[in-house]
Write a protein that holds these residues in place. Structure first.
Motif, PDB file in Angstrom:
ATOM      1  N   ASP A 184       2.495 -15.650  12.280  1.00  0.00           N
ATOM      2  CA  ASP A 184       2.886 -14.253  12.451  1.00  0.00           C
ATOM      3  C   ASP A 184       4.376 -14.099  12.726  1.00  0.00           C
ATOM      4  OD1 ASP A 184       2.076 -11.666  12.161  1.00  0.00           O
ATOM      5  OD2 ASP A 184       1.662 -11.352  14.283  1.00  0.00           O
ATOM      6  N   GLY A 210       5.015   0.706   2.182  1.00  0.00           N
ATOM      7  CA  GLY A 210       4.457   0.004   3.332  1.00  0.00           C
ATOM      8  C   GLY A 210       3.891  -1.347   2.928  1.00  0.00           C
ATOM      9  N   TRP A 212      -5.764  -2.477   6.497  1.00  0.00           N
ATOM     10  CA  TRP A 212      -5.663  -1.082   6.926  1.00  0.00           C
ATOM     11  C   TRP A 212      -4.455  -0.868   7.849  1.00  0.00           C
ATOM     12  CZ3 TRP A 212      -9.358  -4.623   8.236  1.00  0.00           C
ATOM     13  CH2 TRP A 212      -9.381  -5.065   9.553  1.00  0.00           C
ATOM     14  N   GLN A 213      -3.754  -1.943   8.187  1.00  0.00           N
ATOM     15  CA  GLN A 213      -2.587  -1.845   9.060  1.00  0.00           C
ATOM     16  C   GLN A 213      -1.321  -2.226   8.298  1.00  0.00           C
ATOM     17  OE1 GLN A 213      -3.130  -4.205  12.582  1.00  0.00           O
ATOM     18  NE2 GLN A 213      -4.897  -3.045  13.299  1.00  0.00           N
ATOM     19  N   LEU A 214      -0.238  -1.479   8.535  1.00  0.00           N
ATOM     20  CA  LEU A 214       1.060  -1.822   7.969  1.00  0.00           C
ATOM     21  C   LEU A 214       1.874  -2.562   9.021  1.00  0.00           C
ATOM     22  CD1 LEU A 214       2.050   1.484   6.122  1.00  0.00           C
ATOM     23  CD2 LEU A 214       0.817  -0.500   5.226  1.00  0.00           C
ATOM     24  N   TYR A 215       2.501  -3.661   8.610  1.00  0.00           N
ATOM     25  CA  TYR A 215       3.328  -4.381   9.565  1.00  0.00           C
ATOM     26  C   TYR A 215       4.814  -4.200   9.300  1.00  0.00           C
ATOM     27  CZ  TYR A 215       4.534  -8.245   6.383  1.00  0.00           C
ATOM     28  OH  TYR A 215       5.030  -9.002   5.347  1.00  0.00           O
ATOM     29  N   ASP A 216       5.165  -3.591   8.161  1.00  0.00           N
ATOM     30  CA  ASP A 216       6.570  -3.338   7.884  1.00  0.00           C
ATOM     31  C   ASP A 216       6.661  -2.351   6.731  1.00  0.00           C
ATOM     32  OD1 ASP A 216       9.344  -3.480   8.017  1.00  0.00           O
ATOM     33  OD2 ASP A 216       9.362  -5.665   8.158  1.00  0.00           O
ATOM     34  N   THR A 217       7.840  -1.779   6.540  1.00  0.00           N
ATOM     35  CA  THR A 217       8.107  -0.921   5.389  1.00  0.00           C
ATOM     36  C   THR A 217       9.449  -1.302   4.799  1.00  0.00           C
ATOM     37  OG1 THR A 217       9.143   0.795   6.767  1.00  0.00           O
ATOM     38  CG2 THR A 217       6.782   1.039   6.294  1.00  0.00           C
ATOM     39  N   ALA A 252       1.241  -4.054   3.870  1.00  0.00           N
ATOM     40  CA  ALA A 252       0.029  -4.162   4.674  1.00  0.00           C
ATOM     41  C   ALA A 252      -0.140  -5.558   5.239  1.00  0.00           C
ATOM     42  CB  ALA A 252      -1.196  -3.798   3.832  1.00  0.00           C
ATOM     43  N   ASP A 253      -0.801  -5.641   6.358  1.00  0.00           N
ATOM     44  CA  ASP A 253      -1.189  -6.924   6.931  1.00  0.00           C
ATOM     45  C   ASP A 253      -2.251  -7.537   6.019  1.00  0.00           C
ATOM     46  OD1 ASP A 253      -2.516  -8.957   8.422  1.00  0.00           O
ATOM     47  OD2 ASP A 253      -1.827  -8.057  10.284  1.00  0.00           O
ATOM     48  N   GLN A 267       0.836  -1.193   0.000  1.00  0.00           N
ATOM     49  CA  GLN A 267       0.000   0.000   0.000  1.00  0.00           C
ATOM     50  C   GLN A 267       0.869   1.241   0.000  1.00  0.00           C
ATOM     51  OE1 GLN A 267      -2.720  -0.225   3.288  1.00  0.00           O
ATOM     52  NE2 GLN A 267      -4.081  -1.614   2.197  1.00  0.00           N
ATOM     53  N   LYS A 318      -5.468  -7.697   7.815  1.00  0.00           N
ATOM     54  CA  LYS A 318      -5.947  -6.388   8.250  1.00  0.00           C
ATOM     55  C   LYS A 318      -5.308  -5.343   7.350  1.00  0.00           C
ATOM     56  CE  LYS A 318      -6.215  -7.890  13.098  1.00  0.00           C
ATOM     57  NZ  LYS A 318      -5.697  -7.662  14.477  1.00  0.00           N
TER      58      LYS A 318
END
Length: 337
Positions: free
Chosen positions: A330, A231, A239-244, A233-234, A23, A237
């Motif tokens: 995860d 970014g 709408w959430q970023l888990y890493d970049t 994204a999960d 994203q 989810k």
């Protein structure tokens, strides 16, 4: 794929959400220019649209904003031309003609080139990257269709029509060696188109651009010499970023099982193993950073259905390829990153 490799007219309950979970900025339908923003003395021009059934976007820096806009019009026209070759959505594409007839005379040069690159990734992944999985996709789309079908076949019979070694191609003809075969180029074509746009902009003299024709590729860093930050994204989810990840001259692609599913619980999804005919779910998402978008696209597709040790073996013998795996538990696993 998601990019789901579903032909025009397919009827099923498959989730049409694209497989990618990268994203950056939202895209709009059709060709449109978003307002430019000043960055130092260099204007920023954004374009957002759709390609191959998925969001696409461009961000360009150039001293002359009108030049940037003309360049965007030119590369978008080229991307749309390539889409008419590779698409499983466009009813008159050359790929659909090939799949319908089993052969394509005088194929476009780009199709032959992309098949040659596909063969290279087919070989390096031990046959796991295989564009001939389209019959498997159709099998599962039919199986889970709300309309059902009277022509369902056992999986073993479908698998007999899968195998890239049964595709013959040259400048004069592309053909299948077995009846009922079909190709999907959705696991590599977006990357190929992204690379084509990159090369056009570079030839036109652009020094700073972020290109997304289905995959992301950077043409240099931003105009302030800082890298682009993408970014991840999960997948569950979004709408959430888990890493970049940062990129200044390479490409990034991400695949996830949840991108396109056949059944409600997601046990059967678009990432299909060409040898097994099933959808392994080792990972929630697989992100590949590579020198080209074609490479990142193909490897993110293949790595999604490969065990960790096999991924490491392939990635470690390829130059400048990094992998970010997010397991179903995860856990994050990094290879060459």
């Amino acid at each position: 794929m998601r990019k789901s490799p579903m032909r025009a007219g397919d009827r099923s309950k498959i989730n049409p959400t694209r497989r990618r979970v990268i994203q950056l900025v939202a895209a709009a339908t059709g060709i449109s220019f978003l307002p430019s923003q000043a960055k130092a003395s260099t204007p920023t021009v954004h374009w957002a649209g759709r390609l191959m059934g998925a969001e696409a976007e461009l961000t360009l820096y150039h001293e002359d904003e009108s030049t940037a806009r003309r360049a965007i019009e030119s590369v978008v026209a080229e991307a749309q031309r390539l889409e008419r070759i590779f698409s499983l959505y466009h009813p008159s594409s050359q790929l659909i003609e090939l799949n319908t007839k089993g052969a394509l005379a005088s194929p476009p040069t780009e199709m032959v080139k992309l098949l040659e690159q596909s063969r290279a990734f087919w070989k390096v992944t031990g046959g796991v990257f295989d564009p001939t999985v389209q019959p498997l996709f159709e099998h599962y789309a039919d199986r889970f269709s709300s309309l059902g079908s009277a022509k369902k076949q056992p999986l073993v019979q479908v698998l007999d029509r899968v195998g890239f070694d049964n595709v013959t191609y040259n400048d004069e003809l592309v053909s299948f060696n077995k009846p009922g075969m079909a190709l999907t180029l959705n696991g590599i074509a977006q990357g190929y188109i992204t690379d084509r746009v990159h090369d056009m902009l570079k030839a036109a003299g652009f020094k700073a651009a972020l290109i997304n024709m289905g995959e992301y590729r950077a043409l240099g860093p931003k105009c302030d010499d800082t890298p682009w930050r993408v970014g991840i994204a999960d997948a569950k989810k979004p709408w959430q970023l888990y890493d970049t990840l940062e990129v200044s001259g390479g490409a990034i692609a991400t695949s996830a099982p949840s991108g396109a599913t056949f059944d409600a619980d997601g046990r059967h999804h678009h990432l299909l193993h060409p040898h097994l005919g099933t959808s392994p779910s080792y990972y929630r998402s697989v992100t590949v950073k590579a020198p080209s978008a074609t490479c990142a696209d193909a490897l993110s597709t293949a790595f999604s259905i490969m065990p960790v040790d096999d991924i490491k073996r392939v990635a470690l013998r390829m130059a400048d390829v990094g992998v970010l795996l997010r397991t179903q538990a995860d856990e994050q696993i990094r290879v060459n990153l």
